[in-house]
Write an enzyme that holds these catalytic residues in place. Sequence first.
Site, short mmCIF file in Angstrom:
data_model
loop_
_atom_site.label_atom_id
_atom_site.label_comp_id
_atom_site.label_asym_id
_atom_site.label_seq_id
_atom_site.Cartn_x
_atom_site.Cartn_y
_atom_site.Cartn_z
N HIS B 23 -18.45 6.58 10.83
CA HIS B 23 -17.40 8.06 11.21
C HIS B 23 -17.18 8.48 9.97
CE1 HIS B 23 -13.18 9.46 10.81
NE2 HIS B 23 -13.21 9.43 12.07
N ASP B 100 -16.17 -1.46 9.48
CA ASP B 100 -15.20 -1.00 10.06
C ASP B 100 -14.69 -1.21 11.56
OD1 ASP B 100 -13.61 1.17 10.97
OD2 ASP B 100 -15.18 2.99 10.36
N GLN B 103 -13.25 1.24 16.06
CA GLN B 103 -13.52 2.10 17.57
C GLN B 103 -13.54 -0.02 18.69
OE1 GLN B 103 -13.32 4.56 18.19
NE2 GLN B 103 -12.92 5.17 16.32
N LYS B 126 -6.02 3.83 17.09
CA LYS B 126 -7.04 3.48 17.78
C LYS B 126 -7.11 1.78 18.72
CE LYS B 126 -9.74 6.77 16.10
NZ LYS B 126 -9.85 7.99 17.19
N CYS B 264 -16.51 13.70 13.49
CA CYS B 264 -16.34 12.78 12.49
C CYS B 264 -17.48 11.68 11.71
CB CYS B 264 -14.93 12.18 11.94
SG CYS B 264 -13.21 13.29 12.24
#
Lengths: 144, 306
Positions: B23, B100, B103, B126, B264
């Site tokens: 992302h 990261d 998600q 999220k 993104c």
Amino acid sequence: MTIKEKEDALVSEFEMFDEWMDKYSYIIELGKEMPLIDEKHKDPQHLISGCQSRVWLNAEIKDGKIQFAADSDAVITKGIISLLLKVVGNEEPKDIAGANFGFLEKIGLKDHLSPTRANGLVSMVRQIKLYAKAFQLKNMNQRN
Amino acid sequence: MLASSFENIIDKGDEILITAMEHHSNLVPWQQLCFKKDAKLKVVPITDEGDLDMEFLDSMLSEKVKLLAFAHISNVMGTINPVKEITAKAHKFGIPVVIDGAQAVAHAKVDVMDLDCEFYCFSAHKAYGPMGMGVLYGKQQWLNNLQPYQYGGEMISTVSFEKTTFNELPYKFEAGTPNVEGALAMAEAFRYIDNIGIGNIVEHEDALLKYATEKLTEIDGMRIIGRSKNKTSVISFLVGDIHPYDMGTLLDQMGVAVRTGNHCAQPLIDNFCIPGTVRASFAVYNSREEVDYFIGALRKSLAMLA
């Protein structure tokens, strides 16, 4: 017809549709009637930024009136820009620069576009007006 | 924040590794840091299925690499990366790992101790939480060594006009007035997830993913972007040469919320040479009936666009 008259005509045309699907089918159809931009103008210079799909717009002046031509890789976007060009095509720069595009709200198009998409619509209107203002300025300079 | 704090660790000629499925949030900060420090940003490629190319990763790891940053789960394709395996590979070269997890936290079990990563971050929104709130987990020793990235109140220990000593963790990284209400709301969001149980969530979402994938595959011209064997309930797709924006607009009219565009992750979309995708995501609150409705709406919009 003036810009205002053309806007009103579109508003009453859209009032005939009860179903959103018919409205969108009509927009898609409109895209097929649009004056298409010359392939050689499909370059970054003619690309409108802020749209999710790619939209190219070109404008030329003929007998004091602006002739627009455009294209998009998405058919609904193509229909929407066709709708705008139906209103501002073959009009004088000062009239286009002063248009408020109020019909977009009346035909319910603005509500039907999500935030990023509405930005695309705003970008298209801004680019049309930019062309109009540029030609207006050019006219003024020539007169001086 | 991490990219700013890493400024005193990254030097000229050093390498930072990211992956082709990042992302923008896990790409731009590292890219800008590399520009600033004259370091190299290297990108681990992915396979056609949307998995990380692990052999390529092996060939890219070296002592020159000062950091490896990658997504736990791809926001576009749903690919679940083998995070533990990747972390172990990086550690062989002494490379710290930043994951990261934006998600992942609401859709997979995450155990940072087991992963053994140096850093793990995610945003609350999220995971059914508030916007503008997030978490950065870091190993204590690493956090102690990093420079503060913002200066202000509460993050100092003593201040004179000549020098300032910084407060201890976590205050050192929390300059100014904290977003208390955001933290409370985020905690509540995670209690919600915990009450349902992440195991139950994964099971439910997997079933929806499998069902929706089956149904989508029946559609002529369907192309699913991201066909990893190990993925979460996110399906990016295209049908024929129909523009994702067109499909998205019509689905939206029928009350189906999909995301269209580049999500993104522009470099990833460019990698596949496509204008973007339509992405359907299934969460804990979605049902099988909703998948049916979505497929019906999709077929209707395809008929209009044909």
